[in-house]
Design a protein around this motif. Sequence first.
Motif, PDB file in Angstrom:
ATOM      1  N   LEU A 199      48.861  39.729  63.669  1.00 41.28           N
ATOM      2  CA  LEU A 199      49.772  40.844  63.823  1.00 41.28           C
ATOM      3  C   LEU A 199      50.810  40.681  64.831  1.00 41.28           C
ATOM      4  N   VAL A 200      50.181  40.488  66.079  1.00 46.11           N
ATOM      5  CA  VAL A 200      51.236  40.189  67.304  1.00 46.11           C
ATOM      6  C   VAL A 200      52.006  39.132  66.940  1.00 46.11           C
ATOM      7  N   ALA A 201      51.725  37.969  66.538  1.00 47.36           N
ATOM      8  CA  ALA A 201      52.652  36.921  66.101  1.00 47.36           C
ATOM      9  C   ALA A 201      53.659  37.218  65.239  1.00 47.36           C
ATOM     10  N   ALA A 202      53.199  38.120  64.232  1.00 43.04           N
ATOM     11  CA  ALA A 202      54.257  38.520  63.144  1.00 43.04           C
ATOM     12  C   ALA A 202      55.200  39.640  63.908  1.00 43.04           C
ATOM     13  N   HIS A 203      54.797  40.651  64.833  1.00 39.81           N
ATOM     14  CA  HIS A 203      55.549  41.637  65.144  1.00 39.81           C
ATOM     15  C   HIS A 203      56.056  41.860  66.622  1.00 39.81           C
ATOM     16  N   VAL A 204      55.733  40.867  67.157  1.00 38.50           N
ATOM     17  CA  VAL A 204      56.143  41.002  68.834  1.00 38.50           C
ATOM     18  C   VAL A 204      57.223  41.156  69.125  1.00 38.50           C
ATOM     19  N   ARG A 205      58.349  40.716  68.403  1.00 36.90           N
ATOM     20  CA  ARG A 205      59.775  40.973  68.557  1.00 36.90           C
ATOM     21  C   ARG A 205      60.347  42.163  68.389  1.00 36.90           C
ATOM     22  N   GLU A 206      59.252  42.859  67.676  1.00 37.54           N
ATOM     23  CA  GLU A 206      59.867  44.323  67.177  1.00 37.54           C
ATOM     24  C   GLU A 206      59.313  45.284  68.291  1.00 37.54           C
ATOM     25  N   HIS A 207      58.608  44.992  69.313  1.00 38.46           N
ATOM     26  CA  HIS A 207      57.941  45.702  70.390  1.00 38.46           C
ATOM     27  C   HIS A 207      57.562  47.203  69.740  1.00 38.46           C
ATOM     28  N   GLN A 208      56.510  46.916  68.863  1.00 38.38           N
ATOM     29  CA  GLN A 208      55.636  48.052  68.341  1.00 38.38           C
ATOM     30  C   GLN A 208      54.700  48.491  69.266  1.00 38.38           C
ATOM     31  N   PRO A 209      54.431  49.731  69.274  1.00 39.31           N
ATOM     32  CA  PRO A 209      53.162  50.271  69.999  1.00 39.31           C
ATOM     33  C   PRO A 209      51.922  49.904  69.825  1.00 39.31           C
ATOM     34  N   ILE A 210      51.041  50.072  70.668  1.00 43.30           N
ATOM     35  CA  ILE A 210      49.702  49.628  70.350  1.00 43.30           C
ATOM     36  C   ILE A 210      48.962  50.555  69.081  1.00 43.30           C
ATOM     37  N   GLU A 211      49.517  51.616  68.837  1.00 46.85           N
ATOM     38  CA  GLU A 211      49.024  52.329  67.711  1.00 46.85           C
ATOM     39  C   GLU A 211      49.403  51.697  66.526  1.00 46.85           C
ATOM     40  N   PHE A 212      50.367  51.092  66.417  1.00 49.10           N
ATOM     41  CA  PHE A 212      50.854  50.400  65.299  1.00 49.10           C
ATOM     42  C   PHE A 212      49.920  49.134  64.975  1.00 49.10           C
ATOM     43  N   TYR A 213      49.500  48.348  65.747  1.00 48.02           N
ATOM     44  CA  TYR A 213      48.518  47.307  65.534  1.00 48.02           C
ATOM     45  C   TYR A 213      47.437  47.909  65.143  1.00 48.02           C
ATOM     46  N   ALA A 214      46.782  48.919  66.007  1.00 47.18           N
ATOM     47  CA  ALA A 214      45.351  49.648  65.604  1.00 47.18           C
ATOM     48  C   ALA A 214      45.520  49.939  64.218  1.00 47.18           C
ATOM     49  N   GLY A 215      46.639  50.612  63.725  1.00 48.82           N
ATOM     50  CA  GLY A 215      46.605  51.196  62.375  1.00 48.82           C
ATOM     51  C   GLY A 215      46.420  50.245  61.414  1.00 48.82           C
ATOM     52  N   LYS A 216      47.448  49.118  61.678  1.00 52.43           N
ATOM     53  CA  LYS A 216      47.091  47.978  60.485  1.00 52.43           C
ATOM     54  C   LYS A 216      45.862  47.317  60.656  1.00 52.43           C
ATOM     55  N   ILE A 217      45.246  47.680  61.522  1.00 52.26           N
ATOM     56  CA  ILE A 217      43.436  46.991  61.599  1.00 52.26           C
ATOM     57  C   ILE A 217      42.710  48.092  61.023  1.00 52.26           C
ATOM     58  N   GLY A 218      43.033  49.465  60.996  1.00 52.68           N
ATOM     59  CA  GLY A 218      42.276  50.442  60.485  1.00 52.68           C
ATOM     60  C   GLY A 218      41.145  50.996  61.552  1.00 52.68           C
ATOM     61  N   ILE A 219      41.990  50.870  62.823  1.00 53.75           N
ATOM     62  CA  ILE A 219      41.006  51.560  63.718  1.00 53.75           C
ATOM     63  C   ILE A 219      41.898  52.473  64.830  1.00 53.75           C
ATOM     64  N   THR A 220      41.356  53.080  65.831  1.00 59.69           N
ATOM     65  CA  THR A 220      42.447  54.121  66.501  1.00 59.69           C
ATOM     66  C   THR A 220      42.721  53.145  67.857  1.00 59.69           C
ATOM     67  N   ALA A 221      43.747  53.388  68.318  1.00 57.60           N
ATOM     68  CA  ALA A 221      44.261  52.715  69.756  1.00 57.60           C
ATOM     69  C   ALA A 221      43.271  52.540  70.543  1.00 57.60           C
ATOM     70  N   ALA A 222      42.381  53.800  70.836  1.00 51.67           N
ATOM     71  CA  ALA A 222      41.198  53.675  71.998  1.00 51.67           C
ATOM     72  C   ALA A 222      40.379  52.692  71.548  1.00 51.67           C
ATOM     73  N   GLN A 223      39.732  52.626  70.074  1.00 49.09           N
ATOM     74  CA  GLN A 223      38.774  51.502  69.785  1.00 49.09           C
ATOM     75  C   GLN A 223      39.456  50.296  69.975  1.00 49.09           C
TER      76      GLN A 223
END
Length: 300
Positions: A199-223
């Motif tokens: 996901l980072v490789a695909a979206h890193v240039r979009e400067h997405q927040p960590i919550e974005f990546y966590a949501g794509k994986i199906g977990i919380t940012a804290a997890q």
Amino acid sequence: MSKIPNYDLYGESARPPWYDAFNFEWIAERSRPNDWHIAAHRHDALLQILYIRSGTGHVLIESEKLVIEPPSLVLIPAQTVHGFVFSPEIDGLVITAAQRALESISKAVSPGLLPVLQRPALIPVRPEVGDDTLMPLFGLLEQEFRGSARGHIAAGMSLMIALFVQVARLTDAASAASAAAGATVNDRRAAQIKRLRELVAAHVREHQPIEFYAGKIGITAAQLGRICRDELGHSPMSLVNDHLIREAQRDLVYSGLTIKQIAHALGFEDAAYFSRYFRKQTGVTPTEFQAAAHRDLSLN
């Protein structure tokens, strides 16, 4: 942008790292005057370890808020952003020590302790271990701190190493308990880390927040933060920054684009901000990196 305060101890401006070798105090001594709330801050050169015997509260470690369930140990290495909220019934202590001094001693007598000293942790403690093993050590540490007998600092630092041996054993026990739960947890985490990298490789240039990546994986940012620290030894944002810097370095060396064009291609609206970001992550400006890389390539 707000700046995380850098303290020696809570609320005290930072002093040189060797000013004090270690400090001992009961949590209530410092927290009661602060209404049981210690705002987020960091210590550049000081490590802290807290032992919570009873009471309630939570600790903020970087961006993750963890509930403290006593008895437990909280380990905060130098440069870790952290804060606390305690209940008035809190019963516990905090020891602050020079990180570099502890690491130097550990390298000489027990190099295996270094990872324990360098990673933030919230460690559960069995009541009998706390009463029979940890509290006697803490008692001796307080005695050396408050005393003035010959060699009391050396004795205190030696006791700190003995304490971290116990911390390492508790960490090993917790890891063994997790392993006993089955390999499925490790397999799942490995898959989550792999997915995060994709996901980072695909979206890193979009400067997405960590919550974005966590949501794509199906977990919380804290997890996600906890998984990355456990499996990789650093935060998800560190992984994102590392990938973005690699992209920037590749473009600076091989693309032929200007700094401004590279900044825009990497999702930065402002080239000056990109230059500040690059320097913060690497220690040099994009122009300095590019010139050095081109010189190195011309010599090969």
